[in-house]
Design a protein around this motif. Structure first.
Motif, PDB file in Angstrom:
ATOM      1  N   SER A   8     -33.344 -64.477  80.206  1.00 19.62           N
ATOM      2  CA  SER A   8     -33.413 -64.613  78.745  1.00 19.62           C
ATOM      3  C   SER A   8     -34.782 -64.332  78.141  1.00 19.62           C
ATOM      4  O   SER A   8     -35.113 -64.879  77.094  1.00 19.62           O
ATOM      5  CB  SER A   8     -32.944 -66.011  78.316  1.00 19.62           C
ATOM      6  N   GLY A   9     -35.585 -63.507  78.781  1.00 22.83           N
ATOM      7  CA  GLY A   9     -36.879 -63.153  78.227  1.00 22.83           C
ATOM      8  C   GLY A   9     -36.762 -61.958  77.298  1.00 22.83           C
ATOM      9  O   GLY A   9     -35.740 -61.272  77.260  1.00 22.83           O
ATOM     10  N   THR A  10     -37.799 -61.727  76.530  1.00 18.62           N
ATOM     11  CA  THR A  10     -37.877 -60.521  75.716  1.00 18.62           C
ATOM     12  C   THR A  10     -38.609 -59.481  76.552  1.00 18.62           C
ATOM     13  O   THR A  10     -39.814 -59.607  76.805  1.00 18.62           O
ATOM     14  CB  THR A  10     -38.626 -60.789  74.398  1.00 18.62           C
ATOM     15  N   VAL A  11     -37.881 -58.473  77.012  1.00 20.65           N
ATOM     16  CA  VAL A  11     -38.427 -57.462  77.915  1.00 20.65           C
ATOM     17  C   VAL A  11     -39.082 -56.344  77.126  1.00 20.65           C
ATOM     18  O   VAL A  11     -38.465 -55.734  76.253  1.00 20.65           O
ATOM     19  CB  VAL A  11     -37.316 -56.898  78.839  1.00 20.65           C
ATOM     20  N   VAL A  12     -40.341 -56.100  77.425  1.00 26.67           N
ATOM     21  CA  VAL A  12     -41.085 -54.955  76.900  1.00 26.67           C
ATOM     22  C   VAL A  12     -41.454 -54.147  78.136  1.00 26.67           C
ATOM     23  O   VAL A  12     -42.300 -54.551  78.920  1.00 26.67           O
ATOM     24  CB  VAL A  12     -42.350 -55.395  76.135  1.00 26.67           C
ATOM     25  N   ALA A  19     -38.370 -53.659  72.279  1.00 23.10           N
ATOM     26  CA  ALA A  19     -38.228 -54.880  73.073  1.00 23.10           C
ATOM     27  C   ALA A  19     -36.774 -55.328  72.996  1.00 23.10           C
ATOM     28  O   ALA A  19     -36.108 -55.128  71.982  1.00 23.10           O
ATOM     29  CB  ALA A  19     -39.147 -55.969  72.529  1.00 23.10           C
ATOM     30  N   ARG A  20     -36.297 -55.917  74.096  1.00 22.83           N
ATOM     31  CA  ARG A  20     -34.910 -56.389  74.097  1.00 22.83           C
ATOM     32  C   ARG A  20     -34.801 -57.645  74.940  1.00 22.83           C
ATOM     33  O   ARG A  20     -35.564 -57.858  75.876  1.00 22.83           O
ATOM     34  CB  ARG A  20     -33.975 -55.312  74.616  1.00 22.83           C
ATOM     35  N   ARG A  21     -33.826 -58.474  74.621  1.00 22.86           N
ATOM     36  CA  ARG A  21     -33.573 -59.683  75.386  1.00 22.86           C
ATOM     37  C   ARG A  21     -32.807 -59.285  76.647  1.00 22.86           C
ATOM     38  O   ARG A  21     -31.796 -58.585  76.571  1.00 22.86           O
ATOM     39  CB  ARG A  21     -32.770 -60.662  74.554  1.00 22.86           C
ATOM     40  N   ASP A  23     -32.364 -60.147  81.287  1.00 25.00           N
ATOM     41  CA  ASP A  23     -32.747 -60.800  82.539  1.00 25.00           C
ATOM     42  C   ASP A  23     -33.429 -59.749  83.412  1.00 25.00           C
ATOM     43  O   ASP A  23     -33.166 -58.543  83.271  1.00 25.00           O
ATOM     44  CB  ASP A  23     -31.513 -61.317  83.289  1.00 25.00           C
ATOM     45  N   ASP A  48     -36.963 -67.833  78.111  1.00 28.63           N
ATOM     46  CA  ASP A  48     -36.567 -67.875  76.709  1.00 28.63           C
ATOM     47  C   ASP A  48     -37.797 -68.106  75.830  1.00 28.63           C
ATOM     48  O   ASP A  48     -38.576 -69.027  76.068  1.00 28.63           O
ATOM     49  CB  ASP A  48     -35.550 -68.999  76.499  1.00 28.63           C
ATOM     50  N   GLY A  49     -37.997 -67.228  74.862  1.00 31.39           N
ATOM     51  CA  GLY A  49     -39.150 -67.331  73.971  1.00 31.39           C
ATOM     52  C   GLY A  49     -40.423 -66.702  74.519  1.00 31.39           C
ATOM     53  O   GLY A  49     -41.472 -66.760  73.880  1.00 31.39           O
ATOM     54  N   LEU A  51     -42.411 -63.247  76.559  1.00 29.14           N
ATOM     55  CA  LEU A  51     -42.354 -61.819  76.860  1.00 29.14           C
ATOM     56  C   LEU A  51     -42.329 -61.621  78.363  1.00 29.14           C
ATOM     57  O   LEU A  51     -43.024 -62.331  79.100  1.00 29.14           O
ATOM     58  CB  LEU A  51     -43.565 -61.090  76.295  1.00 29.14           C
TER      59      LEU A  51
END
Length: 142
Positions: A8-12, A19-21, A23, A48-49, A51
């Motif tokens: 559930s991280g924000t992947v960059v 950027a997208r949410r 796993d 979660d929350g 990067l």
């Protein structure tokens, strides 16, 4: 089975894509999956929350000298840098011609004096952003 799944991280990802949410799945030290991951893992991290980014390459450093007194190459490691490149701008410790040794020795002595002055200011909190912030406070590590 994955070794680690970061959920559930924000992947960059560094490609320029938005950027997208997602796993991130890791096996044998390598990212093997990005997206919705159903596979089990030995370790699960909740991002979660936060990067989630790849390691950053710093292509211009002068750590070839600094590593003698600072083996962690700080502060780069605090900023997510995992790889540094040194010696590519013409001012480096090696190769060293005999006629340049005295000049380089004087430059390094000056550099160390500046570093010592900065360290003493930082340890007292004078002019140091770390006096009011905690760089690692929002970083999850594997």
């Amino acid at each position: 089975m994955l070794d680690v799944v970061i959920r559930s991280g924000t992947v960059v990802d560094g490609t320029g894509a938005p950027a997208r949410r997602a796993d991130v799945g890791v096996r044998d030290g390598r990212v093997v999956a990005v997206g919705a991951i159903d596979e089990d893992a030995k370790q699960t991290l909740d991002a979660d929350g936060l990067l989630v980014i790849p390691g950053i390459v710093d292509p211009h450093t002068h750590y070839d000298a600094q590593l003698f007194w600072d083996p962690t190459a700080s502060p780069s490691n605090v900023h997510g840098v995992t790889t540094v490149i040194g010696g590519n701008c013409g001012f480096t410790l090696a190769p060293l011609r005999a006629g340049d040794a005295d000049y380089l020795r004087r430059m390094m002595a000056r550099s160390r004096a500046c570093r010592s002055w900065r360290s003493s200011r930082a340890s007292t909190g004078v002019g140091s952003p770390s006096a009011t912030t905690s760089p690692g406070s929002t970083v999850a590590s594997v």
